[in-house]
Design an enzyme around this catalytic site. Structure first.
Site, mmCIF file in Angstrom:
data_model
loop_
_atom_site.group_PDB
_atom_site.id
_atom_site.type_symbol
_atom_site.label_atom_id
_atom_site.label_comp_id
_atom_site.label_asym_id
_atom_site.label_seq_id
_atom_site.Cartn_x
_atom_site.Cartn_y
_atom_site.Cartn_z
ATOM 1 C CE LYS A 121 -3.318 2.254 3.040
ATOM 2 N NZ LYS A 121 -3.894 2.248 4.385
ATOM 3 C CE LYS A 151 -7.551 10.760 8.947
ATOM 4 N NZ LYS A 151 -6.635 10.868 10.092
ATOM 5 C CD GLU A 182 -10.511 0.968 12.899
ATOM 6 O OE1 GLU A 182 -10.681 1.789 13.826
ATOM 7 O OE2 GLU A 182 -9.524 0.994 12.131
ATOM 8 C CB THR A 233 -18.074 -13.113 0.322
ATOM 9 O OG1 THR A 233 -17.950 -11.701 0.094
ATOM 10 C CG2 THR A 233 -19.227 -13.664 -0.492
ATOM 11 C CG ASP A 272 -6.608 4.475 3.169
ATOM 12 O OD1 ASP A 272 -7.554 5.270 3.294
ATOM 13 O OD2 ASP A 272 -5.931 4.071 4.139
ATOM 14 C CG LEU A 331 -20.381 -6.402 5.581
ATOM 15 C CD1 LEU A 331 -20.872 -6.008 6.975
ATOM 16 C CD2 LEU A 331 -18.968 -5.878 5.354
HETATM 17 N N1 LIG Z 1 -8.620 6.375 5.554
HETATM 18 C C1 LIG Z 1 -9.066 6.107 6.743
HETATM 19 O O1 LIG Z 1 -9.643 6.956 7.409
HETATM 20 C C2 LIG Z 1 -8.897 4.716 7.300
HETATM 21 C C3 LIG Z 1 -9.595 4.351 8.457
HETATM 22 C C4 LIG Z 1 -9.473 3.048 8.939
HETATM 23 C C5 LIG Z 1 -8.642 2.139 8.266
HETATM 24 N N2 LIG Z 1 -7.961 2.549 7.163
HETATM 25 C C6 LIG Z 1 -7.076 1.603 6.447
HETATM 26 O O2 LIG Z 1 -7.829 0.476 6.029
HETATM 27 C C7 LIG Z 1 -6.935 -0.608 5.858
HETATM 28 C C8 LIG Z 1 -7.570 -1.872 6.387
HETATM 29 O O3 LIG Z 1 -8.744 -2.112 5.661
HETATM 30 P P1 LIG Z 1 -9.471 -3.537 5.661
HETATM 31 O O4 LIG Z 1 -9.473 -4.082 7.032
HETATM 32 O O5 LIG Z 1 -10.742 -3.333 4.957
HETATM 33 O O6 LIG Z 1 -8.462 -4.471 4.862
HETATM 34 P P2 LIG Z 1 -8.278 -4.760 3.303
HETATM 35 O O7 LIG Z 1 -8.600 -3.590 2.495
HETATM 36 O O8 LIG Z 1 -6.940 -5.373 3.141
HETATM 37 O O9 LIG Z 1 -9.331 -5.898 3.025
HETATM 38 C C9 LIG Z 1 -9.138 -7.148 3.639
HETATM 39 C C10 LIG Z 1 -9.108 -8.297 2.641
HETATM 40 O O10 LIG Z 1 -10.430 -8.689 2.396
HETATM 41 C C11 LIG Z 1 -10.688 -8.828 0.997
HETATM 42 N N3 LIG Z 1 -12.077 -8.461 0.826
HETATM 43 C C12 LIG Z 1 -12.596 -7.218 0.807
HETATM 44 N N4 LIG Z 1 -13.917 -7.273 0.722
HETATM 45 C C13 LIG Z 1 -14.254 -8.578 0.677
HETATM 46 C C14 LIG Z 1 -15.487 -9.270 0.606
HETATM 47 N N5 LIG Z 1 -16.645 -8.611 0.601
HETATM 48 N N6 LIG Z 1 -15.469 -10.624 0.594
HETATM 49 C C15 LIG Z 1 -14.298 -11.300 0.636
HETATM 50 N N7 LIG Z 1 -13.102 -10.704 0.712
HETATM 51 C C16 LIG Z 1 -13.085 -9.354 0.733
HETATM 52 C C17 LIG Z 1 -9.707 -7.885 0.373
HETATM 53 O O11 LIG Z 1 -9.415 -8.245 -0.951
HETATM 54 C C18 LIG Z 1 -8.509 -8.001 1.294
HETATM 55 O O12 LIG Z 1 -7.705 -9.084 0.902
HETATM 56 C C19 LIG Z 1 -5.652 -0.255 6.575
HETATM 57 O O13 LIG Z 1 -4.639 -0.016 5.643
HETATM 58 C C20 LIG Z 1 -6.002 1.012 7.328
HETATM 59 O O14 LIG Z 1 -4.900 1.867 7.472
HETATM 60 C C21 LIG Z 1 -8.081 3.794 6.660
HETATM 61 ZN ZN LIG Z 2 -8.118 2.411 12.069
#
Ligand SMILES: NC(=O)c1ccc[n+]([C@@H]2O[C@H](COP(=O)([O-])OP(=O)(O)OC[C@H]3O[C@@H](n4cnc5c(N)ncnc54)[C@H](O)[C@@H]3O)[C@@H](O)[C@H]2O)c1
Ligand SMILES: [Zn+2]
Length: 396
Positions: A98, A164, A206, A194, A131, A192
């Protein structure tokens, strides 16, 4: 002090200081709507609001491979009903990749497609995808529209609903980022279903963060049936209620200080003081949610050490975290790591610690007393290690 302005130099008393012509108002009037939907991502049941926004524009949909395979065609088909053109870009990214390289990848495709100023980039995926797309959308033609379709719990209650976007840089978590409001966010609960179980746990970290800021009904709901929430991937009636309450609470927290220009004391930084340094220290081989969970547990342990909360509050929070299969400790959590996290927080928060410190089960305050926090670190980490060890003993 000496200034150089266009080859014309002077002192504070001299001509450069007197050259101010006028004050330019750089403010912007922007707003966006967060919609809740069901079936948009999975069945193509698209709300009119989406088509009204797409409105015959060029669209680039960006998704990660898993999400693209699951729902990419469905979303492209839906958007295509009202778009001038739709392209899908699949980017294989995780927390280790990332980076600005991933952002460039999106920008390269935008250039290849000759995206117009009025085009829309749709982020379809988890927080990593949204992001990266947010950063790219802020740069392409100095800012194009960005619609977010979050497909993870982290995305739906947190990452996609604020303004952000950030990427990791030089091994540092979220070191480069932007404030770029989305055009709209569509939160589709059916997406959600899957999710891997661990991804639901990540999202709950969170959710727990906002609950512990002062939302007791949400905390009570989380305590009711963790197994059901994990088993159903948060799509049961109770799961819907949890997402709705968390979304509402999060937007209420973010709303008054979206650009973080009112104050650097942000309650939503709860769970996000030690976690970024822990994530980076582990080479991003820990999920964001897991790192947030450890940070929340540590924050409660620090408060316990400082006599700000009782054992009951600490035990209850640790119990909930564990019930959602989240970690409360890792051997990488050292006093040195925590000290460097505190120093970084002070640099990031305008010279103040602004540590969100629990003073009850769902009640927090800001702590500025770095010395007292540092003194409590060793004991606090000890509490977490023993809670962790208790589990390990039970498991063997
Ligand atoms: N910008 C902001 O304000 C903010 C706030 C909180 C977190 N974040 C960022 O978010 C990131 C974490 O996000 P995350 O937890 O969503 O992880 P992620 O984006 O890596 O998603 C997790 C995994 O799940 C898979 N996936 C997504 N949707 C799916 C679905 N519906 N079914 C099956 N698989 C699916 C994705 O391909 C990925 O491999 C971190 O980098 C964090 O820093 C940003
Ligand atoms: Zn966070």
């Amino acid at each position: 002090m000496t200034h150089e302005v266009g080859g014309w130099s002077g002192t504070d008393e001299g001509p450069a200081a007197r050259a101010q012509l006028r004050c330019v108002d750089a403010g912007r009037d922007r707003s966006y709507v967060v919609w809740t939907t069901r079936g948009l991502v999975t069945e193509g049941r698209s709300p009119d609001a989406l088509h009204a926004l797409v409105d015959d524009r060029q669209v680039l949909v960006v998704a990660t491979p898993t999400v693209a395979a699951l729902v990419g065609d469905c979303v492209v088909g839906t958007v295509n009903e009202s778009a001038a053109s739709v392209d899908l870009l699949v980017i294989a990214v995780d927390e280790t990749t990332k980076t600005m390289r991933a952002v460039e990848h999106v920008c390269e495709r935008a250039c290849t497609l000759r995206l117009e100023r009025e085009a829309i980039i749709v982020a379809l995926g988890g927080g990593i995808c949204t992001d990266i797309v947010t950063v790219a959308a802020s740069m392409i033609r100095r800012g194009v529209r960005n619609i977010r379709l979050p497909t993870t719990l982290v995305g739906q209650v947190d990452a996609s609903i604020g303004i952000k976007g950030a990427v990791n840089f030089r091994g540092k978590k979220s070191a480069l980022g932007v404030f770029h409001p989305p055009t709209a966010v569509f939160v589709d609960s059916s997406a959600l279903a899957t999710l891997p179980r661990t991804s639901v746990s990540d999202g709950i970290a969170e959710v727990l963060k906002v609950a512990l800021l002062g939302n007791r009904p949400l905390f009570d709901l989380l305590e009711e049936d963790p197994t059901e929430i994990l088993d159903t991937r948060c799509t049961s009636g109770r799961g819907d209620e949890i997402v709705a309450l968390a979304l509402e609470a999060m937007l209420t927290e973010l709303g008054p200080n979206l650009y973080e220009d009112r104050s650097y004391a942000r309650r939503v930084d709860f769970g996000h003081t030690f976690s970024p340094v822990l994530e980076a220290g582990l080479g991003f081989r820990i999920s964001h949610g897991a790192a947030v969970a450890i940070d929340l547990a540590l924050s409660f342990a620090i408060s316990l050490e400082r006599g700000a909360i009782d054992h009951d509050a600490f035990d209850r929070v640790v119990r909930v975290l564990k019930a959602y299969e989240l970690p409360v400790y890792t051997p990488h959590l050292t006093v040195d790591l925590c000290r460097s996290a505190l120093a970084e927080a002070i640099r990031h928060r305008g010279g103040s610690l602004n540590l969100v410190a629990p003073d009850g089960l769902a009640s927090v305050t800001f702590c500025q007393d770095q010395t007292s926090i540092e003194r409590s670190l060793s004991g606090a980490i000890g509490h977490l290690a023993s809670m962790h060890a208790r589990d390990v003993v039970h498991a063997t």
